[in-house]
Motif scaffolding. Structure first.
Motif, PDB file in Angstrom:
ATOM      1  N   ARG A   1      28.833  25.769  37.730  1.00 31.62           N
ATOM      2  CA  ARG A   1      27.773  26.630  37.207  1.00 31.62           C
ATOM      3  C   ARG A   1      27.190  25.980  35.949  1.00 31.62           C
ATOM      4  O   ARG A   1      27.693  26.187  34.845  1.00 31.62           O
ATOM      5  CB  ARG A   1      28.315  28.033  36.907  1.00 31.62           C
ATOM      6  CG  ARG A   1      28.865  28.715  38.158  1.00 31.62           C
ATOM      7  CD  ARG A   1      29.213  30.180  37.975  1.00 31.62           C
ATOM      8  NE  ARG A   1      29.164  30.877  39.258  1.00 31.62           N
ATOM      9  CZ  ARG A   1      29.172  32.179  39.408  1.00 31.62           C
ATOM     10  NH1 ARG A   1      29.247  32.974  38.361  1.00 31.62           N
ATOM     11  NH2 ARG A   1      29.097  32.721  40.610  1.00 31.62           N
TER      12      ARG A   1
ATOM     13  N   ASP B   1      33.766  34.012  36.127  1.00 27.79           N
ATOM     14  CA  ASP B   1      32.680  34.942  36.466  1.00 27.79           C
ATOM     15  C   ASP B   1      32.053  35.482  35.179  1.00 27.79           C
ATOM     16  O   ASP B   1      30.836  35.472  34.996  1.00 27.79           O
ATOM     17  CB  ASP B   1      33.250  36.089  37.312  1.00 27.79           C
ATOM     18  CG  ASP B   1      32.191  37.098  37.703  1.00 27.79           C
ATOM     19  OD1 ASP B   1      31.068  36.676  38.054  1.00 27.79           O
ATOM     20  OD2 ASP B   1      32.466  38.309  37.648  1.00 27.79           O
TER      21      ASP B   1
ATOM     22  N   ASP C   1      28.234  34.396  33.228  1.00 22.06           N
ATOM     23  CA  ASP C   1      27.131  35.329  32.951  1.00 22.06           C
ATOM     24  C   ASP C   1      26.718  35.233  31.483  1.00 22.06           C
ATOM     25  O   ASP C   1      25.533  35.260  31.147  1.00 22.06           O
ATOM     26  CB  ASP C   1      27.532  36.784  33.267  1.00 22.06           C
ATOM     27  CG  ASP C   1      26.990  37.275  34.614  1.00 22.06           C
ATOM     28  OD1 ASP C   1      27.002  36.464  35.570  1.00 22.06           O
ATOM     29  OD2 ASP C   1      26.573  38.443  34.710  1.00 22.06           O
TER      30      ASP C   1
ATOM     31  N   ILE D   1      23.630  32.490  40.343  1.00 26.30           N
ATOM     32  CA  ILE D   1      24.786  33.293  39.908  1.00 26.30           C
ATOM     33  C   ILE D   1      24.413  34.761  39.718  1.00 26.30           C
ATOM     34  O   ILE D   1      25.269  35.611  39.586  1.00 26.30           O
ATOM     35  CB  ILE D   1      25.486  32.722  38.646  1.00 26.30           C
ATOM     36  CG1 ILE D   1      24.775  33.124  37.359  1.00 26.30           C
ATOM     37  CG2 ILE D   1      25.665  31.224  38.713  1.00 26.30           C
ATOM     38  CD1 ILE D   1      25.742  33.127  36.179  1.00 26.30           C
TER      39      ILE D   1
HETATM   40 MN    MN Z   1      29.167  37.221  38.542  1.00 24.60          MN
END
Ligand code: MN
Ligand code: NAD
Ligand code: IPM
Length: 352
Positions: A102, A245, A249, A278
């Motif tokens: 990411r 996760d 963000d 994402i």
């Molecule tokens: Mn997420």
């Protein structure tokens, strides 16, 4: 040989942003076959399952899979294993894409769109490597039980094996060598056994094979704080499924918007990669044609680079996104007025 990209538009803004990817893909190459399958809540409504065998089979046989988004409040009461999110987790598990890249990159043209000061985010280039097929997302046992005293008890299991930690860390170290040569590993070894093991395995692998790379261990809560305090200290940040996760963000907002962050989920060499923005299905803006398609477009760019062996086209697309932003193209989330389709057109125009 013609390669196949499987498009899974899904729900909410997923189909809106995927339509822009389709436009751009056909302008860039006629050498890529694009298939499309129903997926997520849309698939549950049509077939009673969020991920049908047919869609799964097509994903396993494709060269790369690009997903829009899935989920939404209308499926909140559906049993967990039939919810749209179960399709996403099932796909990740079946495709064995354990390393989720990411990249949080602050484009210079957007440094003022971040909620942090320009000088804090300027030049930001972090690669978050999130473990994607293990941890608390998949650990057993999990459930909600009735207790004798009339209460209920909800529980999940965070579990990692040595090989799961080692293979994702290896990806992080390899990436760092091609970047600024630094890996930060984040866990909670101060409170979690899986965190203790995580730190040990990363330390051992580093000593054995990657001593040339700078390694730093950081507790995950501190990592969250450091991300907003001085984000440019990070190069590659490797962490587990849940922390990854959350931290990604937060990192997305440093770049201006959640609508900017693409991702690539990779497994062992030779297997198809799974590419997804994402962000989620954004029910609050779905159907209005105002979603930012750049996270999806940049996910396609990652697919070209990491699965389809077309770095040449990926470079062109990347340059076009930067040019469109420099020319002032902005959707609402990054401070402008363009619709989703107009933003796609701005990238097309910049492609020339
Ligand atoms: Mn997420
Ligand atoms: P979300 O990412 O959908 O939205 C969070 C906020 O960011 C919203 O205000 C939304 O409008 C904004 N946003 C997101 N993407 C944007 C874009 N491209 N352009 C402009 N603004 C954008 O997260 P949520 O609201 O917490 O979740 C909604 C649903 O999406 C849930 O069902 C969740 O499970 C699901 N979800 C799916 C995925 C996925 O499919 N990969 C990822 C995250 C969440
Ligand atoms: C993401 C999403 C998913 C996750 C959800 C929708 C299952 O938030 O891809 O970041 O938690 O992995």
């Amino acid at each position: 040989m013609t390669q196949t990209l499987l498009l899974l538009p899904g729900d909410g803004i997923g189909p809106e942003v995927c339509a822009e990817v389709r436009k751009i893909a056909s302008a860039l190459t006629n050498d890529l076959k694009i298939d499309e399958k129903i997926y997520g809540g849309a698939s549950y409504d049509a077939h009673g399952a969020p991920l049908t065998d047919e869609t799964l089979q097509a994903a396993l046989e494709a060269d790369a899979v690009l997903m829009g988004a899935c989920g939404g409040p209308q499926w909140a009461k559906v049993p967990r294993h039939l919810r749209p999110e179960a399709a996403l987790l099932g796909l990740r598990k079946e495709m064995q894409v354990y390393a989720n890249l990411r990249p949080a990159l602050c484009f210079d043209a957007l440094a003022d769109a971040s909620s942090l000061k320009r000088e804090v985010v300027a030049g930001l280039d972090i690669m978050i490597v999130r473990e994607l097929t293990g941890g608390v997302y998949f650990g057993e046992p999990r459930g909600i039980d009735d207790m004798p005293d009339g209460q209920r008890r909800g529980y999940d299991t965070q579990v990692y094996t040595t090989s799961e930690i080692e293979r994702v860390s290896r990806v992080a170290f390899e990436l760092a060598r091609g970047r600024r040569n630094k890996v930060t590993s984040a866990e909670k070894s101060n409170v979690m056994e899986s965190g203790v093991l995580w730190r040990e395995v990363v330390t051992d692998l580093h000593a054995r094979e990657y001593a040339d790379v700078e390694l730093e261990h950081m507790l995950a809560d501190n990592a969250a704080m450091q991300l907003v305090r001085r984000p440019t200290q990070f190069d590659v940040l490797v962490t587990d499924n849940l922390f990854g996760d959350i931290l990604s963000d937060a990192a997305a907002q440093l770049t201006g918007s959640l609508g900017m962050l693409p991702s690539a989920a990779l497994g062992d060499a030779g297997k198809p990669g799974l590419y997804e923005p994402i962000h989620g299905s954004a029910p609050d803006i779905a159907g209005q044609g105002i979603a930012n398609p750049l996270a999806a477009i940049l996910s396609f760019e990652m697919a070209l680079r990491w699965s389809l062996d077309r770095a040449d086209i990926a470079d062109r697309l990347y340059a076009a996104v930067i040019k469109a932003l420099e020319d002032g193209a902005r959707t609402r989330d990054i401070g402008g007025q363009l619709t989703t389709a107009q933003m796609g057109d701005a990238v097309l125009k910049a492609l020339g």
